[in-house]
Design an enzyme around this catalytic site. Structure first.
Site, PDB file in Angstrom:
ATOM      1  N   ASP A 281       0.714  -1.299   0.208  1.00 44.53           N
ATOM      2  CA  ASP A 281      -0.091  -0.341  -0.257  1.00 44.53           C
ATOM      3  C   ASP A 281       0.722   1.166  -0.273  1.00 44.53           C
ATOM      4  O   ASP A 281       1.791   0.986   0.404  1.00 44.53           O
ATOM      5  CB  ASP A 281      -0.762   0.204   1.370  1.00 44.53           C
ATOM      6  CG  ASP A 281      -2.036   1.060   2.094  1.00 44.53           C
ATOM      7  OD1 ASP A 281      -3.051   1.795   0.777  1.00 44.53           O
ATOM      8  OD2 ASP A 281      -1.888   1.819   2.295  1.00 44.53           O
TER       9      ASP A 281
ATOM     10  N   ASP B  63       0.131   4.709   1.293  1.00 44.82           N
ATOM     11  CA  ASP B  63      -0.310   6.407   2.192  1.00 44.82           C
ATOM     12  C   ASP B  63       0.066   4.850   3.549  1.00 44.82           C
ATOM     13  O   ASP B  63      -1.241   4.381   3.396  1.00 44.82           O
ATOM     14  CB  ASP B  63      -1.903   7.174   1.798  1.00 44.82           C
ATOM     15  CG  ASP B  63      -1.421   7.860   0.311  1.00 44.82           C
ATOM     16  OD1 ASP B  63      -0.594   8.284   0.199  1.00 44.82           O
ATOM     17  OD2 ASP B  63      -2.694   7.332  -0.279  1.00 44.82           O
TER      18      ASP B  63
ATOM     19  N   TYR C  60      -4.735  12.243   1.462  1.00 43.50           N
ATOM     20  CA  TYR C  60      -4.483  12.949  -0.305  1.00 43.50           C
ATOM     21  C   TYR C  60      -3.363  13.660  -0.303  1.00 43.50           C
ATOM     22  O   TYR C  60      -3.328  15.023  -0.786  1.00 43.50           O
ATOM     23  CB  TYR C  60      -5.769  14.139  -0.270  1.00 43.50           C
ATOM     24  CG  TYR C  60      -7.425  13.307  -0.193  1.00 43.50           C
ATOM     25  CD1 TYR C  60      -7.778  12.405  -0.809  1.00 43.50           C
ATOM     26  CD2 TYR C  60      -8.050  13.904   1.293  1.00 43.50           C
ATOM     27  CE1 TYR C  60      -9.079  11.750  -0.332  1.00 43.50           C
ATOM     28  CE2 TYR C  60      -9.490  13.292   1.427  1.00 43.50           C
ATOM     29  CZ  TYR C  60     -10.061  12.417   0.502  1.00 43.50           C
ATOM     30  OH  TYR C  60     -11.258  11.515   0.905  1.00 43.50           O
TER      31      TYR C  60
ATOM     32  N   THR D  25      -2.974   1.386  -4.629  1.00 45.20           N
ATOM     33  CA  THR D  25      -3.042   2.090  -4.082  1.00 45.20           C
ATOM     34  C   THR D  25      -4.575   2.634  -4.211  1.00 45.20           C
ATOM     35  O   THR D  25      -4.783   3.672  -5.133  1.00 45.20           O
ATOM     36  CB  THR D  25      -2.165   3.323  -3.993  1.00 45.20           C
ATOM     37  OG1 THR D  25      -1.971   4.566  -2.967  1.00 45.20           O
ATOM     38  CG2 THR D  25      -1.398   3.809  -5.128  1.00 45.20           C
ATOM     39  N   ASN D  26      -5.459   2.836  -3.488  1.00 44.01           N
ATOM     40  CA  ASN D  26      -6.736   4.060  -3.167  1.00 44.01           C
ATOM     41  C   ASN D  26      -6.623   4.979  -3.440  1.00 44.01           C
ATOM     42  O   ASN D  26      -6.115   5.620  -2.769  1.00 44.01           O
ATOM     43  CB  ASN D  26      -7.204   3.255  -2.781  1.00 44.01           C
ATOM     44  CG  ASN D  26      -8.304   1.517  -2.690  1.00 44.01           C
ATOM     45  OD1 ASN D  26      -8.307   0.806  -3.689  1.00 44.01           O
ATOM     46  ND2 ASN D  26      -9.315   1.906  -1.390  1.00 44.01           N
ATOM     47  N   GLN D  27      -7.291   5.782  -4.438  1.00 45.65           N
ATOM     48  CA  GLN D  27      -6.904   7.607  -4.769  1.00 45.65           C
ATOM     49  C   GLN D  27      -8.360   8.160  -4.805  1.00 45.65           C
ATOM     50  O   GLN D  27      -8.284   8.448  -5.815  1.00 45.65           O
ATOM     51  CB  GLN D  27      -5.249   7.873  -5.870  1.00 45.65           C
ATOM     52  CG  GLN D  27      -3.908   7.500  -5.570  1.00 45.65           C
ATOM     53  CD  GLN D  27      -3.334   7.986  -4.469  1.00 45.65           C
ATOM     54  OE1 GLN D  27      -4.100   8.597  -3.979  1.00 45.65           O
ATOM     55  NE2 GLN D  27      -3.021   7.154  -3.445  1.00 45.65           N
ATOM     56  N   SER D  28      -8.803   7.848  -3.380  1.00 51.96           N
ATOM     57  CA  SER D  28     -10.194   8.425  -4.525  1.00 51.96           C
ATOM     58  C   SER D  28     -10.113   9.837  -3.963  1.00 51.96           C
ATOM     59  O   SER D  28     -11.238  11.009  -4.920  1.00 51.96           O
ATOM     60  CB  SER D  28     -11.517   8.537  -3.081  1.00 51.96           C
ATOM     61  OG  SER D  28     -10.755   8.635  -1.962  1.00 51.96           O
TER      62      SER D  28
ATOM     63  N   HIS E 241     -11.256   5.661  -8.184  1.00 53.70           N
ATOM     64  CA  HIS E 241     -12.998   4.750  -8.207  1.00 53.70           C
ATOM     65  C   HIS E 241     -13.187   5.402  -7.143  1.00 53.70           C
ATOM     66  O   HIS E 241     -12.452   5.565  -5.802  1.00 53.70           O
ATOM     67  CB  HIS E 241     -13.546   4.208  -8.818  1.00 53.70           C
ATOM     68  CG  HIS E 241     -13.103   3.687 -10.057  1.00 53.70           C
ATOM     69  ND1 HIS E 241     -11.860   3.151 -10.501  1.00 53.70           N
ATOM     70  CD2 HIS E 241     -13.998   4.314 -11.172  1.00 53.70           C
ATOM     71  CE1 HIS E 241     -11.706   3.491 -11.711  1.00 53.70           C
ATOM     72  NE2 HIS E 241     -12.568   3.553 -12.409  1.00 53.70           N
TER      73      HIS E 241
ATOM     74  N   LYS F 210      -9.735  -1.469  -3.239  1.00 52.76           N
ATOM     75  CA  LYS F 210      -9.480  -2.096  -1.886  1.00 52.76           C
ATOM     76  C   LYS F 210     -10.504  -2.053  -1.166  1.00 52.76           C
ATOM     77  O   LYS F 210     -11.310  -0.633  -1.270  1.00 52.76           O
ATOM     78  CB  LYS F 210      -7.840  -1.726  -1.623  1.00 52.76           C
ATOM     79  CG  LYS F 210      -7.313  -2.254  -2.236  1.00 52.76           C
ATOM     80  CD  LYS F 210      -5.728  -1.837  -1.715  1.00 52.76           C
ATOM     81  CE  LYS F 210      -5.094  -0.450  -1.518  1.00 52.76           C
ATOM     82  NZ  LYS F 210      -3.807  -0.106  -1.031  1.00 52.76           N
TER      83      LYS F 210
ATOM     84  N   ASP G  41      -1.502  -0.465   6.285  1.00 53.50           N
ATOM     85  CA  ASP G  41      -1.690  -0.255   7.173  1.00 53.50           C
ATOM     86  C   ASP G  41      -3.145  -0.359   7.109  1.00 53.50           C
ATOM     87  O   ASP G  41      -4.098  -0.137   8.419  1.00 53.50           O
ATOM     88  CB  ASP G  41      -1.325   1.313   7.166  1.00 53.50           C
ATOM     89  CG  ASP G  41      -1.449   2.256   6.547  1.00 53.50           C
ATOM     90  OD1 ASP G  41      -2.763   1.581   5.169  1.00 53.50           O
ATOM     91  OD2 ASP G  41      -1.483   2.905   6.605  1.00 53.50           O
TER      92      ASP G  41
HETATM   93 MG   LIG Z   1      -2.391   2.975   3.716  1.00 56.32          MG
END
Ligand SMILES: [Mg+2]
Length: 181
Positions: free
Chosen positions: A12, A14, A23, A54-57, A95, A112, A137
Site C-alpha cells: 500500500d 499512504d 490526499y 493504492t486507492n486514490q479516491s 474510483h 480495495k 496499514d
Molecule cells: Mg494506507
C-alpha cells in the site's frame, strides 16, 4: 524470451511508503515512513517484484487528477532511486462510490478491499503467486490480499524496514507460509 517468475511484494502507499497526511499528491508533501526506502531496497535485493497498490479516491472527489497522481509517482520513484530503491509497478484505483466526478463514480473492482489491482498485476507481470504477500496499514488492504489469495500483513507503524525484514524471515523459515488460502 522467457521471463522468470518472481514473487511480488505488494505495498500500500499512504501510511506504508509515505506518511499519510490525507490526499497526498504534491511533491513537497512526500515524507517517507521511517525505513521505507531501505525496505523497498531490501525487497529489490531479495528478488521480489515491488508492486504498489493504492486507492486514490481524491481523483473521484475532484481534489486532483490522475495526471497529478502520475506526476507524484514519478517524484516518488525518483526519490526512491536516490536511495537505491525501485518500485516495479504502481496500480491506482481512482474510483469511489460517492464520487463527485461521474466518470469515477463506481464501486469498482480495483478499489480495495476488492482485489482488482492485485489480479491485474498477476495477469500483467511475471509474478509467482507462491511467496507473494501484501503489506498495508488498513484492514481493507489485508482483505484485498486475502481475496487475491495471498497473505496480507497489517503494518502497525514504526520502521517499515524492520517490519519487512520480519515478514521475509517468516517467509523463509516457514515453507508453507503463503499456502494457507
Ligand atoms: Mg494506507
Amino acid at each position: 524470451m522467457t521471463t522468470a517468475r518472481r514473487p511480488a511484494a505488494f505495498l500500500d502507499r499512504d501510511g506504508v511508503i509515505n506518511i499519510d497526511h490525507g490526499y497526498v499528491v504534491r511533491a513537497e508533501d512526500l515524507a517517507f515512513v521511517e525505513g521505507a526506502p531501505a525496505a523497498i531496497r531490501r525487497l529489490n535485493e531479495a528478488g521480489y517484484l515491488v508492486v504498489v497498490v493504492t486507492n486514490q479516491s481524491g481523483v473521484a472527489r475532484g481534489y486532483f487528477t490522475e495526471a497529478d497522481v502520475g506526476r507524484f509517482h514519478d517524484h516518488l520513484r525518483a526519490e526512491l532511486a536516490a536511495h537505491g530503491a525501485r518500485i516495479d509497478a504502481i496500480y491506482t484505483a481512482p474510483h469511489h462510490p460517492e464520487a463527485t466526478i461521474a466518470a469515477y463514480r463506481a464501486d469498482h473492482p480495483d478499489r480495495k478491499p476488492r482485489p482488482g489491482m492485485l489480479l491485474k498485476a498477476f495477469a500483467e507481470l511475471p509474478i509467482e503467486t507462491r511467496g507473494s504477500f501484501l503489506v498495508g496499514d488498513k484492514a481493507s488492504d489485508v482483505e484485498a490480499a486475502r481475496a487475491a489469495g495471498i497473505p496480507g500483513h497489517l503494518f502497525p507503524g514504526g520502521d517499515l524496514d524492520a517490519f519487512i525484514a520480519g515478514v521475509l524471515a517468516l517467509a523463509t523459515t516457514n515453507p508453507v507460509f503463503g499456502e494457507d488460502r
